[in-house]
Scaffold this motif. Structure first.
Motif, mmCIF file in Angstrom:
data_model
loop_
_atom_site.group_PDB
_atom_site.id
_atom_site.type_symbol
_atom_site.label_atom_id
_atom_site.label_comp_id
_atom_site.label_asym_id
_atom_site.label_seq_id
_atom_site.Cartn_x
_atom_site.Cartn_y
_atom_site.Cartn_z
ATOM 1 N N CYS A 116 21.210 25.707 -17.568
ATOM 2 C CA CYS A 116 20.335 26.448 -16.664
ATOM 3 C C CYS A 116 18.898 25.986 -16.854
ATOM 4 O O CYS A 116 18.538 25.425 -17.894
ATOM 5 C CB CYS A 116 20.449 27.961 -16.872
ATOM 6 N N ALA A 117 18.074 26.193 -15.844
ATOM 7 C CA ALA A 117 16.656 25.852 -15.875
ATOM 8 C C ALA A 117 15.897 26.987 -15.202
ATOM 9 O O ALA A 117 16.438 27.663 -14.314
ATOM 10 C CB ALA A 117 16.400 24.533 -15.170
ATOM 11 N N THR A 118 14.654 27.196 -15.590
ATOM 12 C CA THR A 118 13.949 28.372 -15.095
ATOM 13 C C THR A 118 12.457 28.124 -14.896
ATOM 14 O O THR A 118 11.860 27.289 -15.581
ATOM 15 C CB THR A 118 14.149 29.562 -16.048
ATOM 16 N N THR A 119 11.881 28.863 -13.963
ATOM 17 C CA THR A 119 10.433 28.866 -13.751
ATOM 18 C C THR A 119 9.780 30.034 -14.476
ATOM 19 O O THR A 119 8.573 30.230 -14.357
ATOM 20 C CB THR A 119 10.106 28.965 -12.242
ATOM 21 N N GLU A 120 10.572 30.825 -15.204
ATOM 22 C CA GLU A 120 10.030 31.974 -15.916
ATOM 23 C C GLU A 120 9.132 31.520 -17.073
ATOM 24 O O GLU A 120 9.337 30.466 -17.674
ATOM 25 C CB GLU A 120 11.165 32.833 -16.473
ATOM 26 N N SER A 121 8.122 32.345 -17.388
ATOM 27 C CA SER A 121 7.207 32.017 -18.490
ATOM 28 C C SER A 121 7.921 32.018 -19.834
ATOM 29 O O SER A 121 7.570 31.273 -20.745
ATOM 30 C CB SER A 121 6.046 33.016 -18.510
ATOM 31 N N SER A 122 8.936 32.864 -19.966
ATOM 32 C CA SER A 122 9.751 32.898 -21.176
ATOM 33 C C SER A 122 11.140 32.370 -20.822
ATOM 34 O O SER A 122 11.988 33.120 -20.323
ATOM 35 C CB SER A 122 9.844 34.326 -21.721
ATOM 36 N N PRO A 123 11.384 31.082 -21.039
ATOM 37 C CA PRO A 123 12.618 30.465 -20.547
ATOM 38 C C PRO A 123 13.887 30.923 -21.233
ATOM 39 O O PRO A 123 14.971 30.782 -20.681
ATOM 40 C CB PRO A 123 12.374 28.967 -20.788
ATOM 41 N N GLY A 124 13.784 31.466 -22.460
ATOM 42 C CA GLY A 124 14.988 31.902 -23.148
ATOM 43 C C GLY A 124 15.940 30.748 -23.382
ATOM 44 O O GLY A 124 15.528 29.689 -23.868
ATOM 45 N N PRO A 125 17.213 30.897 -22.999
ATOM 46 C CA PRO A 125 18.192 29.837 -23.263
ATOM 47 C C PRO A 125 18.137 28.688 -22.257
ATOM 48 O O PRO A 125 18.916 27.744 -22.371
ATOM 49 C CB PRO A 125 19.525 30.576 -23.156
ATOM 50 N N CYS A 126 17.254 28.768 -21.272
ATOM 51 C CA CYS A 126 17.225 27.779 -20.190
ATOM 52 C C CYS A 126 16.055 26.803 -20.351
ATOM 53 O O CYS A 126 15.031 27.134 -20.954
ATOM 54 C CB CYS A 126 17.115 28.479 -18.837
ATOM 55 N N ALA A 127 16.193 25.616 -19.780
ATOM 56 C CA ALA A 127 15.129 24.615 -19.823
ATOM 57 C C ALA A 127 13.972 25.066 -18.931
ATOM 58 O O ALA A 127 14.191 25.577 -17.833
ATOM 59 C CB ALA A 127 15.664 23.271 -19.347
ATOM 60 N N PRO A 128 12.717 24.887 -19.371
ATOM 61 C CA PRO A 128 11.569 25.311 -18.559
ATOM 62 C C PRO A 128 11.304 24.341 -17.403
ATOM 63 O O PRO A 128 11.489 23.130 -17.535
ATOM 64 C CB PRO A 128 10.411 25.299 -19.560
ATOM 65 N N LEU A 129 10.880 24.873 -16.266
ATOM 66 C CA LEU A 129 10.479 24.088 -15.106
ATOM 67 C C LEU A 129 8.987 24.292 -14.868
ATOM 68 O O LEU A 129 8.463 25.386 -15.090
ATOM 69 C CB LEU A 129 11.268 24.517 -13.866
ATOM 70 N N PRO A 130 8.277 23.261 -14.384
ATOM 71 C CA PRO A 130 6.820 23.373 -14.248
ATOM 72 C C PRO A 130 6.352 24.192 -13.052
ATOM 73 O O PRO A 130 5.260 24.749 -13.079
ATOM 74 C CB PRO A 130 6.375 21.919 -14.103
ATOM 75 N N ALA A 131 7.128 24.279 -11.992
ATOM 76 C CA ALA A 131 6.671 24.969 -10.776
ATOM 77 C C ALA A 131 6.921 26.462 -10.898
ATOM 78 O O ALA A 131 7.974 26.973 -10.540
ATOM 79 C CB ALA A 131 7.383 24.413 -9.547
ATOM 80 N N LYS A 132 5.928 27.203 -11.411
ATOM 81 C CA LYS A 132 6.101 28.632 -11.656
ATOM 82 C C LYS A 132 5.430 29.444 -10.551
ATOM 83 O O LYS A 132 4.408 29.060 -10.012
ATOM 84 C CB LYS A 132 5.509 29.004 -13.015
ATOM 85 N N THR A 133 6.022 30.587 -10.217
ATOM 86 C CA THR A 133 5.406 31.543 -9.304
ATOM 87 C C THR A 133 5.342 32.886 -10.010
ATOM 88 O O THR A 133 6.310 33.334 -10.602
ATOM 89 C CB THR A 133 6.220 31.676 -7.993
ATOM 90 N N ALA A 134 4.166 33.499 -9.964
ATOM 91 C CA ALA A 134 3.943 34.717 -10.740
ATOM 92 C C ALA A 134 4.743 35.891 -10.192
ATOM 93 O O ALA A 134 4.659 36.219 -9.021
ATOM 94 C CB ALA A 134 2.453 35.061 -10.736
ATOM 95 N N GLY A 135 5.507 36.514 -11.070
ATOM 96 C CA GLY A 135 6.217 37.734 -10.708
ATOM 97 C C GLY A 135 7.234 37.562 -9.612
ATOM 98 O O GLY A 135 7.546 38.493 -8.883
ATOM 99 N N GLY A 136 7.781 36.368 -9.472
ATOM 100 C CA GLY A 136 8.705 36.148 -8.359
ATOM 101 C C GLY A 136 9.984 35.488 -8.786
ATOM 102 O O GLY A 136 10.197 35.160 -9.958
ATOM 103 N N GLY A 137 10.861 35.281 -7.841
ATOM 104 C CA GLY A 137 12.145 34.661 -8.108
ATOM 105 C C GLY A 137 12.451 33.615 -7.069
ATOM 106 O O GLY A 137 11.561 33.021 -6.469
ATOM 107 N N ILE A 138 13.734 33.394 -6.833
ATOM 108 C CA ILE A 138 14.203 32.384 -5.897
ATOM 109 C C ILE A 138 14.826 33.085 -4.701
ATOM 110 O O ILE A 138 15.698 33.940 -4.852
ATOM 111 C CB ILE A 138 15.219 31.451 -6.578
ATOM 112 N N GLY A 139 14.373 32.705 -3.503
ATOM 113 C CA GLY A 139 14.880 33.350 -2.298
ATOM 114 C C GLY A 139 16.220 32.816 -1.860
ATOM 115 O O GLY A 139 17.162 33.566 -1.634
ATOM 116 N N ARG A 140 16.344 31.513 -1.707
ATOM 117 C CA ARG A 140 17.593 30.885 -1.286
ATOM 118 C C ARG A 140 17.764 29.562 -2.004
ATOM 119 O O ARG A 140 16.806 28.970 -2.512
ATOM 120 C CB ARG A 140 17.599 30.645 0.235
#
Length: 572
Positions: free
Chosen positions: A348-372
């Motif tokens: 898994c990969a994530t734009t979250e500030s705290s990636p946890g078990p997933c690889a971090p991605l550089p394109a972050k959006t504050a307080g948001g998620g993925i629409g589609r």
């Protein structure tokens, strides 16, 4: 093109990194055009503006000639040119009022069968039928003309609680009456058609999975089965174990036509059904965080945080955490599809500030998620519509979930400048990839946006493999080939069916090189049997070297396997 528009396009094609220009890679996106209800922000205004009110669903016809958008008022139809550009054609109003803007409206039986809420579209592989669902708890369909792309009303099915409450799809409340059982549909979130065109599936947030067998000649879907957890299923539906994830927010059917996958909200997970002919049955499931009966495998919790969509490509499945909550999630995950269709979590990969078990991605959006989410057929690209409190982005990941590129109209770090004059929509809807892989269309709010997909050098991207069971088209006959003084070749072709016709030269620029398209592809549409003239111009290097080439003429009628004829000659 204006200097401002040219600047925006250039910015979308390259990102400045340390003073160097990074050239766009195959699969990267650039803004091409947009159509909006109001025509503001540089987008083209729509002739019938109401047809983009709450736009959410979009599909491209299998032959690539038409694009359909589902919105609050119904369905808008656009013709698609060879370069991917769109022109408005017509609309179909499902809630007509005095002075309805559409020339065609749904009969009384179907009026009100679509709502302002999530409208999703699917088209049959043969291109004959368009299907739609929304929170009005109905399945609608239209018949599609293979030449003009025009729609005519087909009918609808629903799951009304009782005959008296059913105002638009007949009075039956059981499978035996030709409808879905009473109460078996509530908040449909997705729709998909099997690759052989024989089964239509609906994913419902409250009621689980519904299936209808499709008549491949008429397009009529006959409800046949439905599935939900024990104690929650409507009368007549199959009861599954309580732990099976069935609060559906996304659905997709694998290209093999056998495996059906549902993305669930709560409990979070993916449920796999197996299809054999007209019979659909529960097969396996993936749970959140840890495996527990009846699910035998699991994935980290961020993967299944609230609502999300999914996409299947080959032996891979991708899904993501949702944009509604709390909690939201910017996490995307990859699963391997085993031989039996079951899933195994890979990464898994994530734009979250705290990636946890997933690889971090550089394109972050504050307080948001993925629409589609949208996946390319070869699984080389995964496209994510990102949402934030004040930022929006459209990001491309590779099939291994590494960051590739992104576009943003609000300055999200690592993203290119806005690709279009208009802003990204706040609530992105469906995205659809054209059959030739050259455009992505996104419906959102009151807008339809076209993105150009960067292509690899060499021959054009081949169309996806046709579904099993189709007949091969009648091959065109090359009648004559004449060269003019400018080095162009006038090709006269006899065709025996209606459909798109292309002509191109194929050859090797180097003795040990691979065959490639030499010059531009000529395109025309045959409205029926007859003789067409196409003007094909080979590239200058091919002419100068007097290469031996093959002239290939192909026709791709809707509902048929493409057919081609070839003729060898030396270019000059």
């Amino acid at each position: 093109m204006s200097s401002r528009a040219l600047g925006l396009l250039v910015a979308a094609l390259a990102t400045l990194v340390g003073g160097d220009v990074a050239v766009a890679a195959p699969g990267d996106l650039a803004g091409q055009s947009c159509v909006s209800r109001s025509g503001g922000e540089g987008c083209t205004p729509l002739a019938q503006p109401g047809m983009l009110d709450a736009a959410n669903g979009v599909v491209v016809a299998p032959d690539g000639t038409d694009v359909y958008v589902g919105a609050a008022a119904g369905v808008a139809h656009f013709r698609r040119a060879p370069d991917g550009s769109l022109s408005y054609a017509s609309c179909f109003d499902t809630s007509p009022t005095a002075g309805s803007p559409c020339p065609t409206t749904v009969p009384a039986e179907g009026q009100g069968a679509l709502s302002l809420n999530a409208i999703n579209l699917a088209i049959s592989p043969d291109g004959k039928s368009l299907y739609a669902v929304s929170w009005a708890d109905s399945l609608l369909w239209w018949n599609r003309d293979p030449v003009s792309g025009a729609l005519t009303w087909g009918g609808c099915r629903d799951a009304a609680a009782n005959a008296a409450a059913n105002g638009h799809c007949g009075t039956a409340t059981t499978f035996g009456g030709g409808n879905f059982p009473a109460g078996s549909m509530d908040y449909p979130q997705g729709i998909s058609v099997s690759s052989d065109g024989q089964t239509v599936y609906i994913g419902d947030q409250t009621e689980g999975l519904l299936a209808a067998q499709r008549n491949t000649t008429t397009g009529v879907p006959t409800p046949t089965s439905c599935f939900n957890n024990t104690g929650s299923q409507a009368t007549g539906c199959v009861a599954l174990a309580a732990g099976v994830p069935m609060a559906v927010s996304g659905i997709d059917v694998a290209a093999n036509g056998r495996d059906v996958y549902l993305r669930s909200i709560s409990p979070g997970g993916i449920t796999h059904f197996s299809r054999s002919g007209s019979v659909t049955s529960f097969a396996s499931c993936v749970g959140s965080s840890f495996a527990s009966p009846p699910c035998t495998s699991a994935a980290p919790m961020p993967v299944f945080a609230y609502s999300g969509s999914l996409g299947v490509a080959g032996d891979t499945l991708f899904t993501h955490g949702g944009n509604y909550g709390p909690p939201t999630s910017g996490t995307t995950a990859r699963f391997t599809r085993n031989a039996d269709g079951s899933l195994a979590f890979v990464a898994c990969a994530t734009t979250e500030s705290s990636p946890g078990p997933c690889a971090p991605l550089p394109a972050k959006t504050a307080g948001g998620g993925i629409g589609r989410l949208l996946v390319s057929p070869d699984a080389s690209s995964v496209y994510l519509a990102q949402l934030g409190n004040a930022e929006r982005a459209l990001t491309r990941l590779t099939g291994s979930l590494s960051f590739a590129s992104c576009l943003s109209d609000t300055g999200v770090a690592a993203c290119s400048a806005p690709p279009l004059p208009g802003p990204f929509a706040v609530s992105p809807g469906q995205m659809a990839l054209s059959p030739d892989g050259r455009q992505i269309y996104q419906a959102a709010d009151e807008q339809l946006t076209t993105f150009a997909v960067e292509q690899a050098a060499g021959p054009a991207v081949p169309a996806p493999a046709a579904s099993a069971g189709k007949r091969k088209a009648t091959a065109p006959k090359i009648r004559s080939v004449k060269r003019d003084a400018k080095g162009r070749y006038l090709v006269k072709v006899k065709v025996f069916q209606a459909g798109p016709v292309t002509a191109r030269f194929l050859g090797k620029l180097k003795p040990k090189g691979k065959p490639r398209t030499l010059g531009k592809v000529a395109r025309k549409r045959a409205s029926g049997p007859g003789v067409l003239a196409l003007l094909v111009k080979p590239s200058a290097p091919a002419r100068e070297r007097r290469l031996r080439a093959k002239l290939v003429v192909e026709i791709s009628p809707s509902g048929y396997l493409p057919a081609q004829s070839a003729k060898g000659l030396r270019l000059r």
